[in-house]
Scaffold this active site. Structure first.
Site, PDB file in Angstrom:
ATOM      1  N   ASP A  44       0.806  -1.210   0.000  1.00 25.86           N
ATOM      2  CA  ASP A  44       0.000   0.000   0.000  1.00 25.86           C
ATOM      3  C   ASP A  44       0.848   1.273   0.000  1.00 25.86           C
ATOM      4  O   ASP A  44       0.431   2.295  -0.545  1.00 25.86           O
ATOM      5  CB  ASP A  44      -0.928  -0.004   1.215  1.00 25.86           C
ATOM      6  CG  ASP A  44      -2.077  -0.990   1.056  1.00 25.86           C
ATOM      7  OD1 ASP A  44      -2.267  -1.509  -0.056  1.00 25.86           O
ATOM      8  OD2 ASP A  44      -2.781  -1.253   2.055  1.00 25.86           O
ATOM      9  N   GLU A 115      -5.033   9.927   4.721  1.00 30.50           N
ATOM     10  CA  GLU A 115      -5.426  10.820   5.797  1.00 30.50           C
ATOM     11  C   GLU A 115      -4.396  11.913   6.003  1.00 30.50           C
ATOM     12  O   GLU A 115      -3.242  11.788   5.596  1.00 30.50           O
ATOM     13  CB  GLU A 115      -5.617  10.063   7.114  1.00 30.50           C
ATOM     14  CG  GLU A 115      -4.340   9.658   7.821  1.00 30.50           C
ATOM     15  CD  GLU A 115      -3.710   8.390   7.302  1.00 30.50           C
ATOM     16  OE1 GLU A 115      -2.453   8.373   7.172  1.00 30.50           O
ATOM     17  OE2 GLU A 115      -4.431   7.423   7.021  1.00 30.50           O
TER      18      GLU A 115
END
Length: 255
Positions: A44, A115
């Site tokens: 990721d 985020e």
């Protein structure tokens, strides 16, 4: 679309580099600017780097897991790659844009697909004021930090901080405190995606804080403003039955 021209990018780990060499020999290697699709090989972290690198190009990105975490990746296989890409389902994701002011008055800007997190730098808790669309909603939050997560990022750091998982296509953002001390019972908020979030450090010299947007970190922050970037997006491809929406839904039933 045929997706004839593939550009492979890989993380700097042995298994990802070996995969790149094998796949390039089998399927050919195009320059990213000439490719029909970008194939990302890694975990990721590599996918986030690839999203940042190619989000302005409009090119679709198909990831295969050659890392430790692969929530944003498809399973790895060297066979039938073009057929898998042609059959893949498209998911559009939008980043957050962050503008942070440090103690010297310098402005730092960055983007985040997962985020933006506000974190204490020392043993002292952070003291923060939270405003939404220019209105103060929380006068003072004593905590280790706070984060604003997209639906994509809601299953990452946000989930570890006990924030809500957001459906991937929902027009929402998750505002989640990290180890809140006062008020103890505040567990965050679910915001509309067009919300503008301002976080101020009330004692930035005594209680220094840093801000992190995906892989970009800036320290000694006085104030940060965060909003969804409606002008930019990235295109992710997932195998049928293993779409990002399905993965996010399934994550809510894991124990």
């Amino acid at each position: 679309m045929e997706f004839r021209r593939l550009a492979f990018v890989a993380a700097e780990v042995p298994q990802a580099r070996r995969a790149l060499n094998r796949l390039a020999k089998i399927h050919g290697q195009s320059a990213p600017e000439d490719a029909d699709v970008i194939v990302a090989l890694g975990g990721d972290g590599l996918m986030l780097q690839t999203l940042h690198r190619f989000m302005s190009s409009g090119k679709a990105i198909y990831g295969m897991n050659r890392g430790s975490v692969g929530f944003l990746m498809n399973d790895y296989s060297e066979k039938g790659l073009r057929e898998r890409i042609r059959a893949a389902e498209l998911t559009m994701v939008r980043p957050l844009k962050m503008s942070a002011v440090d103690q010297s008055g310098s402005i730092h800007k960055a983007m985040a697909f997962n985020e933006v997190s506000f974190l204490r730098q020392t043993h002292q808790t952070a003291s923060l004021r939270i405003s939404i669309d220019g209105h103060v909603r929380l006068d003072e939050l004593k905590c280790d930090g706070i984060l604003l997560a997209t639906p994509v990022g809601s299953t990452a750091y946000n989930l570890s901080a006990y924030g809500p998982i957001l459906p991937i296509n929902s027009p929402l953002l998750a505002l989640t405190p990290i180890s809140p001390f006062r008020p103890r019972r505040w567990r965050g908020a679910i915001l509309p995606h067009q919300a503008r979030v301002t976080i101020e450090s009330l004692e930035c010299e005594k209680r220094p804080v840093a801000v992190v947007a995906d892989h970009v970190e800036v320290r000694h922050i006085r104030k940060v403003e965060i909003a969804e970037d409606r002008k930019r997006s990235a295109r992710l491809l997932f195998d049928p039955g293993h779409s990002l929406a399905e993965r996010v839904l399934a994550e809510q039933f894991r124990f």
